[in-house]
Design an enzyme around this catalytic site. Sequence first.
Site, PDB file in Angstrom:
ATOM      1  N   SER A 240       0.827  -1.221   0.000  1.00  0.00           N
ATOM      2  CA  SER A 240       0.000   0.000   0.000  1.00  0.00           C
ATOM      3  C   SER A 240       0.855   1.263   0.000  1.00  0.00           C
ATOM      4  O   SER A 240       0.556   2.224  -0.722  1.00  0.00           O
ATOM      5  CB  SER A 240      -0.965   0.002   1.191  1.00  0.00           C
ATOM      6  OG  SER A 240      -0.280  -0.261   2.395  1.00  0.00           O
ATOM      7  N   HIS A 270      -1.899  -8.892   1.990  1.00  0.00           N
ATOM      8  CA  HIS A 270      -1.603  -7.621   2.672  1.00  0.00           C
ATOM      9  C   HIS A 270      -2.744  -7.327   3.658  1.00  0.00           C
ATOM     10  O   HIS A 270      -3.035  -8.142   4.519  1.00  0.00           O
ATOM     11  CB  HIS A 270      -1.403  -6.550   1.596  1.00  0.00           C
ATOM     12  CG  HIS A 270      -0.830  -5.237   2.065  1.00  0.00           C
ATOM     13  ND1 HIS A 270      -0.213  -5.073   3.278  1.00  0.00           N
ATOM     14  CD2 HIS A 270      -0.788  -4.007   1.468  1.00  0.00           C
ATOM     15  CE1 HIS A 270       0.184  -3.820   3.419  1.00  0.00           C
ATOM     16  NE2 HIS A 270      -0.160  -3.144   2.339  1.00  0.00           N
ATOM     17  N   HIS A 317       5.864 -12.590   7.471  1.00  0.00           N
ATOM     18  CA  HIS A 317       6.081 -11.197   7.060  1.00  0.00           C
ATOM     19  C   HIS A 317       7.285 -11.120   6.145  1.00  0.00           C
ATOM     20  O   HIS A 317       8.237 -11.890   6.296  1.00  0.00           O
ATOM     21  CB  HIS A 317       6.303 -10.281   8.275  1.00  0.00           C
ATOM     22  CG  HIS A 317       6.051  -8.854   7.958  1.00  0.00           C
ATOM     23  ND1 HIS A 317       7.038  -8.026   7.465  1.00  0.00           N
ATOM     24  CD2 HIS A 317       4.919  -8.119   8.015  1.00  0.00           C
ATOM     25  CE1 HIS A 317       6.511  -6.833   7.254  1.00  0.00           C
ATOM     26  NE2 HIS A 317       5.237  -6.855   7.575  1.00  0.00           N
ATOM     27  N   ARG A 326       3.076  -4.645  16.639  1.00  0.00           N
ATOM     28  CA  ARG A 326       1.690  -4.175  16.498  1.00  0.00           C
ATOM     29  C   ARG A 326       0.728  -5.257  17.022  1.00  0.00           C
ATOM     30  O   ARG A 326      -0.341  -4.969  17.548  1.00  0.00           O
ATOM     31  CB  ARG A 326       1.387  -3.835  15.034  1.00  0.00           C
ATOM     32  CG  ARG A 326       2.291  -2.736  14.475  1.00  0.00           C
ATOM     33  CD  ARG A 326       2.109  -2.556  12.979  1.00  0.00           C
ATOM     34  NE  ARG A 326       2.421  -3.769  12.237  1.00  0.00           N
ATOM     35  CZ  ARG A 326       2.242  -3.912  10.931  1.00  0.00           C
ATOM     36  NH1 ARG A 326       1.748  -2.918  10.215  1.00  0.00           N
ATOM     37  NH2 ARG A 326       2.546  -5.054  10.330  1.00  0.00           N
ATOM     38  N   ASP A 372      -2.197  -8.477  11.637  1.00  0.00           N
ATOM     39  CA  ASP A 372      -3.553  -8.902  11.283  1.00  0.00           C
ATOM     40  C   ASP A 372      -4.068 -10.074  12.107  1.00  0.00           C
ATOM     41  O   ASP A 372      -5.263 -10.354  12.117  1.00  0.00           O
ATOM     42  CB  ASP A 372      -3.608  -9.261   9.790  1.00  0.00           C
ATOM     43  CG  ASP A 372      -3.294  -8.058   8.924  1.00  0.00           C
ATOM     44  OD1 ASP A 372      -3.828  -6.974   9.218  1.00  0.00           O
ATOM     45  OD2 ASP A 372      -2.515  -8.191   7.965  1.00  0.00           O
TER      46      ASP A 372
HETATM   47  N1  CMX Z   1       1.366 -19.675   5.799  1.00  0.00           N
HETATM   48  C1  CMX Z   1       1.834 -20.554   4.901  1.00  0.00           C
HETATM   49  N2  CMX Z   1       2.862 -20.337   4.083  1.00  0.00           N
HETATM   50  C2  CMX Z   1       3.501 -19.161   4.240  1.00  0.00           C
HETATM   51  C3  CMX Z   1       3.112 -18.196   5.191  1.00  0.00           C
HETATM   52  C4  CMX Z   1       1.977 -18.499   5.978  1.00  0.00           C
HETATM   53  N3  CMX Z   1       1.499 -17.624   6.873  1.00  0.00           N
HETATM   54  N4  CMX Z   1       3.935 -17.145   5.088  1.00  0.00           N
HETATM   55  C5  CMX Z   1       4.797 -17.422   4.103  1.00  0.00           C
HETATM   56  N5  CMX Z   1       4.547 -18.636   3.586  1.00  0.00           N
HETATM   57  C6  CMX Z   1       5.200 -19.279   2.450  1.00  0.00           C
HETATM   58  C7  CMX Z   1       5.111 -18.365   1.244  1.00  0.00           C
HETATM   59  O1  CMX Z   1       3.841 -18.487   0.600  1.00  0.00           O
HETATM   60  C8  CMX Z   1       6.263 -18.851   0.411  1.00  0.00           C
HETATM   61  O2  CMX Z   1       5.860 -20.051  -0.223  1.00  0.00           O
HETATM   62  P1  CMX Z   1       6.324 -20.388  -1.727  1.00  0.00           P
HETATM   63  O3  CMX Z   1       7.802 -20.540  -1.639  1.00  0.00           O
HETATM   64  O4  CMX Z   1       5.586 -21.625  -2.032  1.00  0.00           O
HETATM   65  O5  CMX Z   1       5.922 -19.220  -2.549  1.00  0.00           O
HETATM   66  C9  CMX Z   1       7.312 -19.201   1.478  1.00  0.00           C
HETATM   67  O6  CMX Z   1       6.587 -19.390   2.703  1.00  0.00           O
HETATM   68  C10 CMX Z   1       8.346 -18.122   1.687  1.00  0.00           C
HETATM   69  O7  CMX Z   1       7.687 -16.910   1.987  1.00  0.00           O
HETATM   70  P2  CMX Z   1       8.371 -15.793   2.902  1.00  0.00           P
HETATM   71  O8  CMX Z   1       9.609 -15.356   2.215  1.00  0.00           O
HETATM   72  O9  CMX Z   1       8.491 -16.250   4.312  1.00  0.00           O
HETATM   73  O10 CMX Z   1       7.280 -14.643   2.909  1.00  0.00           O
HETATM   74  P3  CMX Z   1       6.991 -13.560   1.770  1.00  0.00           P
HETATM   75  O11 CMX Z   1       7.866 -12.395   2.029  1.00  0.00           O
HETATM   76  O12 CMX Z   1       7.034 -14.146   0.421  1.00  0.00           O
HETATM   77  O13 CMX Z   1       5.470 -13.183   2.074  1.00  0.00           O
HETATM   78  C11 CMX Z   1       3.601 -12.665   3.417  1.00  0.00           C
HETATM   79  C12 CMX Z   1       5.100 -12.432   3.193  1.00  0.00           C
HETATM   80  C13 CMX Z   1       3.110 -11.750   4.551  1.00  0.00           C
HETATM   81  C14 CMX Z   1       2.845 -12.311   2.150  1.00  0.00           C
HETATM   82  C15 CMX Z   1       3.385 -14.150   3.813  1.00  0.00           C
HETATM   83  O14 CMX Z   1       4.024 -14.436   5.044  1.00  0.00           O
HETATM   84  C16 CMX Z   1       1.922 -14.540   3.898  1.00  0.00           C
HETATM   85  O15 CMX Z   1       1.334 -14.905   2.884  1.00  0.00           O
HETATM   86  N6  CMX Z   1       1.308 -14.502   5.126  1.00  0.00           N
HETATM   87  C17 CMX Z   1      -0.118 -14.782   5.289  1.00  0.00           C
HETATM   88  C18 CMX Z   1      -0.935 -13.579   4.845  1.00  0.00           C
HETATM   89  C19 CMX Z   1      -0.791 -12.431   5.808  1.00  0.00           C
HETATM   90  O16 CMX Z   1      -0.912 -12.580   7.022  1.00  0.00           O
HETATM   91  N7  CMX Z   1      -0.559 -11.234   5.271  1.00  0.00           N
HETATM   92  C20 CMX Z   1      -0.526  -9.984   6.070  1.00  0.00           C
HETATM   93  C21 CMX Z   1       0.876  -9.394   6.212  1.00  0.00           C
HETATM   94  C22 CMX Z   1       0.830  -8.101   6.985  1.00  0.00           C
HETATM   95  C23 CMX Z   1       0.107  -7.041   6.216  1.00  0.00           C
HETATM   96  O17 CMX Z   1       0.663  -6.592   5.190  1.00  0.00           O
HETATM   97  O18 CMX Z   1      -1.017  -6.702   6.546  1.00  0.00           O
END
Ligand code: CMX
Length: 438
Positions: A240, A270, A317, A326, A372
């Site tokens: 964002s 996000h 994250h 947070r 979140d």
């Molecule tokens: N559950 C399952 N798998 C997860 C995970 C979770 N909570 N978090 C990361 N992973 C996976 C990723 O999907 C990725 O898988 P692939 O290799 O198959 O693509 C792998 O772990 C590596 O990811 P990462 O480097 O640890 O995390 P990213 O920087 O790529 O992504 C985020 C960060 C937040 C998008 C991810 O942790 C996620 O999807 N979390 C769940 C959604 C969420 O809570 N989002 C809110 C974030 C805060 C906000 O912006 O509001």
Amino acid sequence: MAKLKEKLAAKIKEQLPRTQKLLKEHGDVKLGEVTIAQAIGGARGVRCLVTDISYLDPLEGIRFRGKTIPETFAALPKVPGCEYPFVEGFWWFLVTGEVPTMEETLDVVADFKARRALPAYVIDVLRALPRDTHPMTMFSSAILAMQRESVYVKRYNEGMKKDQYWEPTFEDAQNLLAKLPSIAAYIYRMKYKADVHIHPSLDLDFGGNFAHMMGIPKPYDDVARMYFILHSDHESGNVSAHTTHLVASALSDAYYSLSAGMNGLAGPLHGLANQEVLSWVMKFQTKLGGQEPTEELVKQALWDTLNAGQVVPGYGHAVLRKTDPRYVAQMEFCLKNLPDYPLFKLINMIYKVAPGVLTEHGKTKNPWPNVDAQSGVIQWYYGLTEWDFYTVLFGVGRAIGVLANITWDRALGYPIERPKSLTTKMLEDTAAEAAKAK
Ligand code: CMX
């Protein structure tokens, strides 16, 4: 000139030579190298954005203008009789980097009240959308619809000079911020409260008036203040903030830029994750069919989610490598105000179990909860059970940070953003050359 604008003008005068000197005398100093993994992988960790408004340390978490969350809450002037600070004072703090006095804070409170009224056509736009439209679509549409109000566009068309760009951008930012709580509350009551609305109160501050217009009694005003401040800023690289900055870099005004940023916030990876968390928890409870949740059952549900190829919402994250402060701030609020609430207990049980499950799963680099994972519990407790509205609350908060940022982008003369792309063949050739050189 209002007090805040005067202070901001002085701060810009102080800061601009620092940016100009860095560019002129040290522009060729390297901040790092970009790897193929970073080019394909969403520029993770590439250090190429600049902001002084907040900084995210992977282990410590966010600092707003150098202050941690507890330090920020402690430093800012509080609404009399309340536990949390004025959002207006926080805006002053983000914009100037200085903690305002009560008098300075009240100056912004008065200024925001004067800017609060919504143009009638915004209501028409909201009402024209099908009622089952997602509240984030409504929120973003309302912001975009108001673009015709932009002071920046008017001044730009009159031919203002580049070093003046920040000033009407700041006007747009303040006009927008002052209106966002009323827009959010209107969407909420139109969609979920039989289209019965509550008039704003001129006696109340940003958070207080929002709670009033939502129709949720005290201490929800404090919940709103805490929530908006916590969600405001998380440095520049999140979707964002970066989207808002990117769109603004084309000299699109604050309305275009913020609306675009909100569309990014609406993604499930996000800001939408806060609604996903509640949806996950509710599905889990339905599956339990009245059975008492146990750590074993939570563990199984988490594995079911992961085995279905889905992410566990609220965990992980891109930058953080520990529990999000947070999350902790909201947990502390719950411990004080709703320690025995069953949903809070369940969220705590997930917190106990999920990091272990995610670590065993072995994919995510950060098995700890983000902002979140906790926020829906508090909303639910105070009666805001319509979880598809949660991202709008995030959006009102996030607007504070991104609008402060684009005001400074303009003040410091940041140019249009335009990173360079390469082809896959170029990456393959570079990789082959690197292998040969080894
Ligand atoms: N559950 C399952 N798998 C997860 C995970 C979770 N909570 N978090 C990361 N992973 C996976 C990723 O999907 C990725 O898988 P692939 O290799 O198959 O693509 C792998 O772990 C590596 O990811 P990462 O480097 O640890 O995390 P990213 O920087 O790529 O992504 C985020 C960060 C937040 C998008 C991810 O942790 C996620 O999807 N979390 C769940 C959604 C969420 O809570 N989002 C809110 C974030 C805060 C906000 O912006 O509001």
